[in-house]
Design an enzyme around this catalytic site. Structure first.
Site, PDB file in Angstrom:
ATOM      1  N   GLY A 150       0.636  -0.974  -0.305  1.00 16.77           N
ATOM      2  CA  GLY A 150       0.106   0.194   0.291  1.00 16.77           C
ATOM      3  C   GLY A 150       0.740   0.962  -0.076  1.00 16.77           C
ATOM      4  O   GLY A 150       0.316   2.354  -0.004  1.00 16.77           O
ATOM      5  N   ASP A 200      -7.921 -11.319  -8.140  1.00 21.78           N
ATOM      6  CA  ASP A 200      -7.047 -11.824  -9.372  1.00 21.78           C
ATOM      7  C   ASP A 200      -7.562 -10.550 -10.097  1.00 21.78           C
ATOM      8  O   ASP A 200      -8.183 -10.721 -10.691  1.00 21.78           O
ATOM      9  CB  ASP A 200      -7.375 -12.814  -9.371  1.00 21.78           C
ATOM     10  CG  ASP A 200      -6.424 -13.397 -10.599  1.00 21.78           C
ATOM     11  OD1 ASP A 200      -5.110 -12.567 -11.564  1.00 21.78           O
ATOM     12  OD2 ASP A 200      -5.952 -14.090 -10.531  1.00 21.78           O
ATOM     13  N   GLY A 201      -6.002  -9.456 -10.252  1.00 22.34           N
ATOM     14  CA  GLY A 201      -7.151  -8.626 -11.068  1.00 22.34           C
ATOM     15  C   GLY A 201      -6.411  -8.753 -12.787  1.00 22.34           C
ATOM     16  O   GLY A 201      -6.809  -7.858 -13.315  1.00 22.34           O
ATOM     17  N   ASP A 218       0.922  -2.108 -11.048  1.00 23.86           N
ATOM     18  CA  ASP A 218       2.300  -1.807 -10.336  1.00 23.86           C
ATOM     19  C   ASP A 218       2.995  -3.685  -9.597  1.00 23.86           C
ATOM     20  O   ASP A 218       2.426  -4.591  -8.544  1.00 23.86           O
ATOM     21  CB  ASP A 218       2.455  -1.170  -8.795  1.00 23.86           C
ATOM     22  CG  ASP A 218       3.671  -1.261  -8.431  1.00 23.86           C
ATOM     23  OD1 ASP A 218       5.374  -1.545  -8.502  1.00 23.86           O
ATOM     24  OD2 ASP A 218       3.919  -1.324  -6.292  1.00 23.86           O
ATOM     25  N   CYS A 273       9.907  -2.941  -9.765  1.00 23.70           N
ATOM     26  CA  CYS A 273      11.359  -2.570  -8.972  1.00 23.70           C
ATOM     27  C   CYS A 273      11.885  -4.315  -9.659  1.00 23.70           C
ATOM     28  O   CYS A 273      13.262  -3.975  -8.871  1.00 23.70           O
ATOM     29  CB  CYS A 273      11.112  -2.675  -7.868  1.00 23.70           C
ATOM     30  SG  CYS A 273      10.015  -4.231  -6.723  1.00 23.70           S
TER      31      CYS A 273
HETATM   32  N1  SAM Z   1       1.416  -1.778  -5.288  1.00 26.13           N
HETATM   33  C1  SAM Z   1       2.671  -2.103  -4.063  1.00 26.13           C
HETATM   34  C2  SAM Z   1       2.695  -0.922  -3.088  1.00 26.13           C
HETATM   35  O1  SAM Z   1       3.403   0.132  -3.201  1.00 26.13           O
HETATM   36  O2  SAM Z   1       2.794  -1.247  -1.546  1.00 26.13           O
HETATM   37  C3  SAM Z   1       3.388  -3.154  -4.461  1.00 26.13           C
HETATM   38  C4  SAM Z   1       3.023  -4.332  -5.453  1.00 26.13           C
HETATM   39  S1  SAM Z   1       4.292  -5.487  -5.651  1.00 26.13           S
HETATM   40  C5  SAM Z   1       5.319  -5.094  -6.055  1.00 26.13           C
HETATM   41  C6  SAM Z   1       2.765  -6.342  -6.242  1.00 26.13           C
HETATM   42  C7  SAM Z   1       2.045  -6.649  -5.490  1.00 26.13           C
HETATM   43  O3  SAM Z   1       1.449  -7.845  -6.668  1.00 26.13           O
HETATM   44  C8  SAM Z   1       2.239  -7.716  -4.875  1.00 26.13           C
HETATM   45  O4  SAM Z   1       1.237  -7.363  -3.096  1.00 26.13           O
HETATM   46  C9  SAM Z   1       1.077  -9.354  -4.683  1.00 26.13           C
HETATM   47  O5  SAM Z   1       0.237  -9.788  -3.858  1.00 26.13           O
HETATM   48  C10 SAM Z   1      -0.058  -8.611  -6.197  1.00 26.13           C
HETATM   49  N2  SAM Z   1      -0.245  -9.800  -7.136  1.00 26.13           N
HETATM   50  C11 SAM Z   1       0.778 -10.944  -7.320  1.00 26.13           C
HETATM   51  N3  SAM Z   1      -0.398 -11.375  -9.081  1.00 26.13           N
HETATM   52  C12 SAM Z   1      -1.693 -11.063  -8.406  1.00 26.13           C
HETATM   53  C13 SAM Z   1      -2.846 -10.994  -9.319  1.00 26.13           C
HETATM   54  N4  SAM Z   1      -3.027 -11.889 -10.027  1.00 26.13           N
HETATM   55  N5  SAM Z   1      -3.809  -9.853  -8.845  1.00 26.13           N
HETATM   56  C14 SAM Z   1      -3.433  -9.509  -8.066  1.00 26.13           C
HETATM   57  N6  SAM Z   1      -2.539  -9.107  -7.680  1.00 26.13           N
HETATM   58  C15 SAM Z   1      -1.220  -9.216  -8.100  1.00 26.13           C
END
Ligand code: SAM
Length: 347
Positions: A150, A200-201, A218, A273
């Site tokens: 977040g 799931d996005g 992200d 990242c």
């Molecule tokens: N935007 C966040 C922040 O600034 O704190 C960091 C995000 S992190 C790089 C990537 C995120 O993508 C993780 O929290 C992971 O759980 C999520 N993720 C992985 N697969 C996903 C999916 N199919 N749908 C949605 N979120 C997903």
């Protein structure tokens, strides 16, 4: 017949070492002479920025940060010599304090004010660049597709511009951390225009289509800094090989979902990242092709090269990306890696 058991008996290479070996191979080729200094930076203490919480007692917080001799890098960029070429298209009202280049001082942990709200959030200052690039404006409907834990959601809310912010993530435990951050940084009234859900996005059907003015994608990636430094939750362990190999497909599907969720004319920022070209430029280019061929949606890559000029005093940029911008970790400015690319959906 004698059966070799090498796979189980060979000494295991630690995941951090495995990551470093792969990075040496790939990034050595990708970045040539720039890789050794990025490598040593990845292996060194990272720098942080203090994102000021506009819902706290800002005056006191800013006073404390200035006492530490930190400065707001966003303000400095817009009001210094590099900002003199007209207003840059940045999300407004974001203040983030960093120590100058070469200064490796650390911020103390944030303290709660009299009503329990924390004054600043410590994060890699380069991860604010995707949020700044999203150029959120008053009244916008904003989607944060991979939101947890977040940090960027909090930064999006600091703009004070979101009519509504929808934050999604697939991970239950990480969404819990996001709720924790929202509770520590926002008064109840400000939490009312945020909806958070575990989803799931990639699910086109569940994601509302053609709706959002701004979408942040992200994605999960090889988190290069974490992978060479931390054993816990390391993607380069043997058991996670498949997951690692499937990352590019997941990233591409998430970006296409983000494009579909944006309304015509809406803007999408893709960010990671990692330094990996395969997870950065290549994903952007593939997602644009999929949007065009499978969904007949035109997508334009926006030029963000002004970021290199604006923020050159704070970050070290790599100037050679085919699309998007990349912050390279450097010992004098040990932020990143952060890759970000902005797309505009055709009308
Ligand atoms: N935007 C966040 C922040 O600034 O704190 C960091 C995000 S992190 C790089 C990537 C995120 O993508 C993780 O929290 C992971 O759980 C999520 N993720 C992985 N697969 C996903 C999916 N199919 N749908 C949605 N979120 C997903």
């Amino acid at each position: 017949r004698y059966k070799e058991k090498w796979a189980t008996t060979l000494p295991r290479v630690p995941a951090t070492q495995q990551a470093l070996q792969l990075f040496d191979m790939n990034y050595g080729m990708q970045f040539g002479p720039l890789w050794p200094s990025a490598r040593v930076s990845l292996l060194s203490e990272p720098k942080y920025g203090a994102l000021v919480n506009s819902f706290s007692r800002v005056h006191d917080v800013v006073h404390d940060l200035q006492d530490l001799r930190a400065a707001d890098f966003v303000y400095a960029a817009q009001n210094g010599p590099a900002g003199g070429q007209g207003p840059a298209p940045l999300s407004p009202n974001i203040q983030c304090y960093t120590f100058p280049k070469g200064d490796i001082s650390r911020f103390p942990p944030a303290r709660p004010d009299t009503v329990g709200i924390l004054g600043y959030y410590l994060m890699d200052a380069a991860s604010l660049l995707p949020v700044l690039a999203l150029n959120v404006q008053p009244g916008h409907l904003v989607l944060d597709l991979c939101a947890a834990p977040g940090g960027k959601t909090l930064a999006l809310l600091q703009t004070g511009c979101c009519r509504h912010l929808t934050a999604k993530d697939i991970s239950v435990s990480r969404i819990k951390r996001l709720h924790g951050i929202l509770h520590s940084y926002l008064p109840k009234a400000a939490r009312n225009n945020v909806s958070v859900s575990v989803e799931d996005g990639r699910n086109w059907e569940q994601v509302e289509r053609d709706v959002f003015d701004r979408v942040l994608v992200d994605v999960p990636c090889t988190t290069d800094r974490h992978s060479v430094m931390e054993h816990d939750n390391n993607l380069f362990t043997r058991v996670r090989k498949k997951e690692r190999e499937q990352l590019p497909m997941l990233q591409m599907q998430l970006l296409v979902a983000g494009i579909l969720a944006a309304k015509p004319g809406g803007e999408v920022v893709y960010s990671t990242c990692t330094l990996s070209q395969l997870q950065n430029e290549y994903i952007v280019e593939s997602a644009i092709k999929v949007a065009e061929t499978q969904f007949s949606i035109g997508v334009h890559v926006e030029d963000l090269s002004c970021f290199r000029r604006l923020f050159q005093d704070t970050f070290s940029f790599y100037a050679e990306c085919r699309v998007g911008e990349l912050v390279l970790p450097h010992l004098t400015a040990n932020f990143g890696p952060t890759y970000f690319c902005k797309l505009r959906r055709a009308q």
